[in-house]
Each structure stands twice: as structure tokens, then as C-alpha cells.
Design an enzyme around this catalytic site. Structure first.
Site, mmCIF file in Angstrom:
data_model
loop_
_atom_site.group_PDB
_atom_site.id
_atom_site.type_symbol
_atom_site.label_atom_id
_atom_site.label_comp_id
_atom_site.label_asym_id
_atom_site.label_seq_id
_atom_site.Cartn_x
_atom_site.Cartn_y
_atom_site.Cartn_z
ATOM 1 N N SER A 228 0.836 -1.191 0.000
ATOM 2 C CA SER A 228 0.000 0.000 0.000
ATOM 3 C C SER A 228 0.882 1.257 0.000
ATOM 4 O O SER A 228 1.750 1.405 -0.865
ATOM 5 C CB SER A 228 -0.952 -0.082 1.190
ATOM 6 O OG SER A 228 -2.053 0.754 1.010
ATOM 7 N N ASP A 454 -8.795 -4.365 -6.139
ATOM 8 C CA ASP A 454 -8.339 -3.609 -4.974
ATOM 9 C C ASP A 454 -9.115 -2.303 -4.834
ATOM 10 O O ASP A 454 -9.153 -1.498 -5.764
ATOM 11 C CB ASP A 454 -6.851 -3.301 -5.115
ATOM 12 C CG ASP A 454 -6.202 -2.888 -3.809
ATOM 13 O OD1 ASP A 454 -6.775 -2.028 -3.105
ATOM 14 O OD2 ASP A 454 -5.120 -3.418 -3.492
ATOM 15 N N HIS A 484 -7.615 -5.767 -0.673
ATOM 16 C CA HIS A 484 -6.458 -4.875 -0.714
ATOM 17 C C HIS A 484 -5.185 -5.695 -0.625
ATOM 18 O O HIS A 484 -4.863 -6.257 0.420
ATOM 19 C CB HIS A 484 -6.564 -3.890 0.453
ATOM 20 C CG HIS A 484 -5.546 -2.794 0.424
ATOM 21 N ND1 HIS A 484 -5.186 -2.127 -0.720
ATOM 22 C CD2 HIS A 484 -4.816 -2.223 1.433
ATOM 23 C CE1 HIS A 484 -4.289 -1.206 -0.436
ATOM 24 N NE2 HIS A 484 -4.045 -1.246 0.876
#
Length: 515
Positions: A228, A454, A484
Site C-alpha cells: 500500500s 483492490d 487490498h
């Protein structure tokens, strides 16, 4: 996502903000020693601090793996003055489980946010990375401004409670004024309580910390797993130190080519796609979907619920009520992982019956609230790092001009993410740039993984990151999945590619698609 602070994407665990001893890490000591030669003293890990999210110390490693160990590394407060004052950065480590002769070095993780505590996230996800531990010491850290690493402190729990309960999607002038006033007060409190660290939490600062960490840990090159926001940090590191990149993986990739506004719009589309996929999945099951008769019915009923909550909240976790904003945050949190979809269904069923408990629990996780009502410093650090990085400052008029586009991207999440753009409007520190520079000519290959489903870091960002890193550097891999990130999905194709590169140096073929 209850208050409009901008998550560039964060790990699933939310990492409580009071002023006491948390400021201890801010102390500046004059020194002239070479920080690259500092000796780290590893000890048993304490229970997480309030700023890290609280809770018990990390559990022992599986099997005969021993204990997690923790330490503090000194780093310059100001990298432009490396011989000046220092701050402490909290680290955690699980030593390699394999033979010493097979050990490659340390594999450093950043799980995202920005603002998430790596010292609490690595033990939470540790078993997912057990295979990598056969050849690496697994290491993570609280970046500067986060957790135990000189945390940014803005408001106490009581004021945060009120902040997260307010309406983050104003419908009239009064609600608009309340949102803007509370955002301005939050930012002013951050400056008052943490003004010394606010100019020093840019991603470029954290990248220089990473390189110091590499040297102190004794590695010639940085072996890195960024997830991320951690992919943005990794990209900035690769730009600054291309010759020092070892084996690196970027998973759940932040798009480095987009401004804050474009990133927020992309997230609106991403969360809407995830909601669409959730609705389709619910009605496709053999048993009846309890929250709608068709995918469109599921989404219509959710929209209706949020409209009802905007007028009349329902009981949540006493004494708090489930508001429209809290429910939106809870739904978004559940979309981070397919494993959470069942909780979303249960939470929606409850809320339709007037009980907001589950959706509020999900929202609390998003905001970094523990069961005892204490907040981590996730929101404060997230705001501080985003605002220090991002140069644009958006006005309420900018938001209102763009609302139609955000609503077209997502009727459910568009307003929330659009209004989130004002979080830096009154910030004390100017932003560094419109976009991060991640070009890294001369770097070793970096495996860049995009997940087609995602919500927080939309799939397109992976390709743009791979291209921005440069020819021969970014190696793109696609995972056709939900949630995610990709490695933590358990998909054998993805894990095989990642493990093959990190453990054996086998670079996957660019354009590989899993499964």
C-alpha cells in the site's frame, strides 16, 4: 474513513492519542557520532503504546521460533542537518528461522497508511510471511511520526471521538461550516502539540531512515516488502538510492503519477468496484442473500440505509450512535478484504434492524480506536505525512466543483472522498510536491503487483508505478482477485512468484497474470 483524512491505502489492522510520555521520543540530543555505526540493543517487546493502538505484547513466534524482539534506532530529526538532534525509531524483528549459511539479510516491511504501526502490524501478519523468514530476518518499524517513533500528537481521545462522530459529507451550510471548522481546529492542534516534528515526516525523510536502517542492520542492499503506502515509500527510496535496492516487492500499489485529487477520485472508483463485486458475490450464492434480491437491490438498500442514518442515527456501541459517516467508514473497512464480506453482510442486517454494533466496530478499526475507547495516532500521522508530501491545497469551492465527478465515480463513497481533500487546506507545513518521484534508473528489478479488485489502491496504479520506476526496473504482475493486496490472499501463483524472487532471486516474467 470516518473523518476525511486521506488513506493512500493501509493494512487491515488499524493501529490513541494522549499527551503523556509519548513525547519522550522527541528528545533531541546533540551528538557527533556516526549513526550508521550505532549498536542496536534488541530486547523483548513491550505491550504496544497507546499511539501504536494498545493491546498485549506480541505472541511468541510459531513453533520453536522464539520471541519477537524490539529496539530503538537513532535517526536525525532533520536530514538536512544530519549532525543535529536525533529522534528514536521503533523497530521489531523476527530472526531468520533457517540455517545461518542460507540467510540473505533483513527483509524490511512497511504495511501502509501512511500512519500505520509496523511494530504492531508485523506480528499480526507474521504467519503470512513465515516462508520468507527461512532466509531473512523479518523487520518492520514505526516510521517517524508514527506509534513509538516520535508520534504526531493532535487531539485527545474525547475530542477525536467527537471528530469522528460528526458529518463528513455536509449537505448544507451549517454542516459545511462545522466540517471546515473542526478540520481547522484539528490541524491547529497538530501544530501546537507536534510542531517540531511536522516538517520532518515527509516520505523522503522516511526513505532516508530506511537507508540508515539498512546500514545499521548490516546489509549492503535494502531487501524490502512494501504494501500500500509502503509501495510509495519504496518507490521514493529506489529513486534516492537506486544502487542500494536489493530484492524488493511492491504489493497493493499506490499510483505515483496522480495528484492527491486524482488519487481520491481513483479510490472512489476503487471502493465502488469493490462494493459492486461484494453485491454480485452475495446474490450469486446458492442461499438467499440476506441484504438484497439482486446486486442492484443490495446497493440500493445500502444507499437507503445511509440516507436514513444521515437523518436519524441508530444505536451503535453505547453511548455512541451509528451515523451515516461511521457506517460509510465501516462499509469501506469491510471492503479491504474478501474475508470481511461476511461481517459486512451481518453488519448490514443488524443496521437494517436498528443495531449499528458491527458497522461501528468496523469503523472504529478504520479510525484506530481500541475497545477501551483509546485512539492510536493513525489519523494524526496520516494527515501529517499526507500534508507534508502533497503540495496541492484544495478549497471547499474546489471540492464543490468536483463533486459531480466524484459522485459519478461512486454514489456511496464519492462525497466522503471529495471532502477529504480539505484535510490539508489549513496545514502549517507546505507540501513537498504534486507527485512523488519514483524514477530509479540503475535499480535492481522491483516486483510490482496489482490486484484487479483492490478498492484502496486501484489496479491501474501498478502499471503506472512499473513504468515510472523505469525500463528494466518495474516488473508488473497482475492478480485477478478481491481485496487490498495480493500476497496475503494466499494465492499460490502470487506467493510462488514473490517467494521465488525474494528467496531465490528469480525475477518473474513481466506481465504474468495470476491465477
Amino acid at each position: 474513513m470516518s473523518h476525511p483524512f486521506r488513506l493512500r491505502g493501509t493494512a487491515l489492522t488499524a493501529c490513541a492519542v494522549l499527551l503523556p510520555a509519548l513525547l519522550a521520543g522527541c528528545g533531541g540530543d546533540d551528538r557527533d557520532e556516526d549513526l550508521t555505526r550505532q549498536e542496536l540493543v534488541w530486547k523483548s517487546c513491550p505491550a504496544p503504546s497507546e499511539a501504536q493502538g494498545g493491546g498485549p505484547p506480541p505472541s511468541p513466534l510459531p513453533g520453536a521460533g522464539g520471541e519477537w524482539s524490539c529496539t530503538t534506532m537513532k535517526a536525525p530529526l532533520d536530514w538536512d542537518d544530519p549532525d543535529g538532534d536525533t529522534i528514536g525509531l521503533a523497530l521489531i524483528r523476527a530472526g531468520s528461522s533457517g540455517a545461518e549459511r542460507e540467510r540473505i539479510g533483513s527483509l524490511i516491511f512497511n504495511f501502509g497508511g501512511p500512519g500505520g504501526s509496523g511494530v504492531t502490524a508485523l506480528p499480526a501478519f507474521g504467519e503470512d510471511y513465515a516462508t520468507l523468514r527461512t532466509r531473512y530476518d523479518l523487520v518492520s518499524f514505526d516510521p517517524r511520526g508514527v506509534g513509538r517513533s516520535t508520534p504526531v500528537i493532535c487531539q485527545d481521545d474525547q475530542r477525536l471521538e467527537a471528530l469522528f462522530q460528526q458529518d463528513a459529507t455536509p449537505d448544507d451550510d451549517a454542516e459545511r461550516a462545522e466540517l471546515l471548522d473542526s478540520t481547522k481546529e484539528f490541524n491547529a492542534d497538530c501544530e501546537e502539540n507536534s510542531g517540531r516534528i511536522l516538517p520532518r515526516v515527509r516520505t523522503t525523510d522516511a526513505a532516508r531512515d530506511l537507508d540508515l536502517m539498512r546500514q545499521v542492520l548490516g546489509d549492503d542492499r535494502l531487501h524490502y516488502f512494501g504494501i500500500s503506502y509502503g509501495t510509495e515509500l519504496g518507490g521514493v527510496y529506489a529513486h534516492l538510492f537506486p544502487e542500494k535496492v536489493g530484492r524488493a516487492v511492491f504489493d497493493a500499489v499506490v499510483d505515483p503519477t496522480r495528484t492527491a485529487e486524482q488519487g481520491a477520485l481513483g479510490q472512489a472508483r476503487g471502493f465502488q468496484l469493490a462494493l459492486d463485486n461484494y453485491a454480485e458475490d452475495c446474490v450469486s450464492r446458492s442461499e438467499e442473500c440476506p441484504v438484497g434480491d439482486s446486486a442492484q437491490d443490495v446497493k440500493d438498500r445500502i444507499s437507503g440505509l445511509l440516507e436514513d442514518l444521515d437523518r436519524t442515527p441508530v444505536p451503535g456501541i453505547f453511548p455512541r450512535e451509528l451515523t451515516q459517516t461511521a457506517a460509510t467508514g465501516g462499509i469501506a473497512q469491510a471492503l479491504y478484504s474478501r474475508d470481511f464480506w461476511e461481517f459486512l453482510t451481518e453488519g448490514l442486517e443488524q443496521a437494517y434492524d436498528g443495531d449499528g454494533t458491527i458497522l461501528m466496530l468496523l469503523s472504529d478499526s478504520m479510525n484506530g480506536r481500541s475497545e477501551n475507547g483509546e485512539y492510536s495516532n493513525l489519523a494524526a500521522a496520516n494527515t501529517a505525512i499526507n500534508c507534508a508530501d502533497d503540495k496541492p491545497r484544495y478549497t471547499p469551492e474546489d471540492v464543490e466543483r468536483r463533486l459531480p465527478e466524484f459522485r459519478a465515480a461512486s454514489g456511496l463513497f464519492g462525497d466522503y472522498l471529495a471532502w477529504g481533500m480539505v484535510s490539508c487546506t489549513d496545514w502549517a507545513v507546505p507540501g513537498a510536491a504534486d507527485r512523488p518521484d519514483v524514477s530509479a534508473p540503475g535499480s535492481a528489478p522491483i516486483l510490482v503487483i496489482g490486484n484487479t479488485g483492490d478498492p484502496a489502491t486501484p489496479y491501474e496504479g501498478a502499471r503506472r508505478m512499473a513504468r515510472a520506476l523505469g525500463e528494466g526496473v518495474g516488473v508488473e504482475l497482475t492478480y485477478r482477485g478481491q481485496g487490498h493486496g495480493a500476497y496475503n490472499s494466499g494465492d499460490e501463483c502470487v506467493q510462488g512468484a514473490v517467494n521465488g524472487y525474494l528467496l531465490d532471486g528469480k525475477v518473474p516474467t513481466a506481465g504474468t497474470v495470476c491465477p
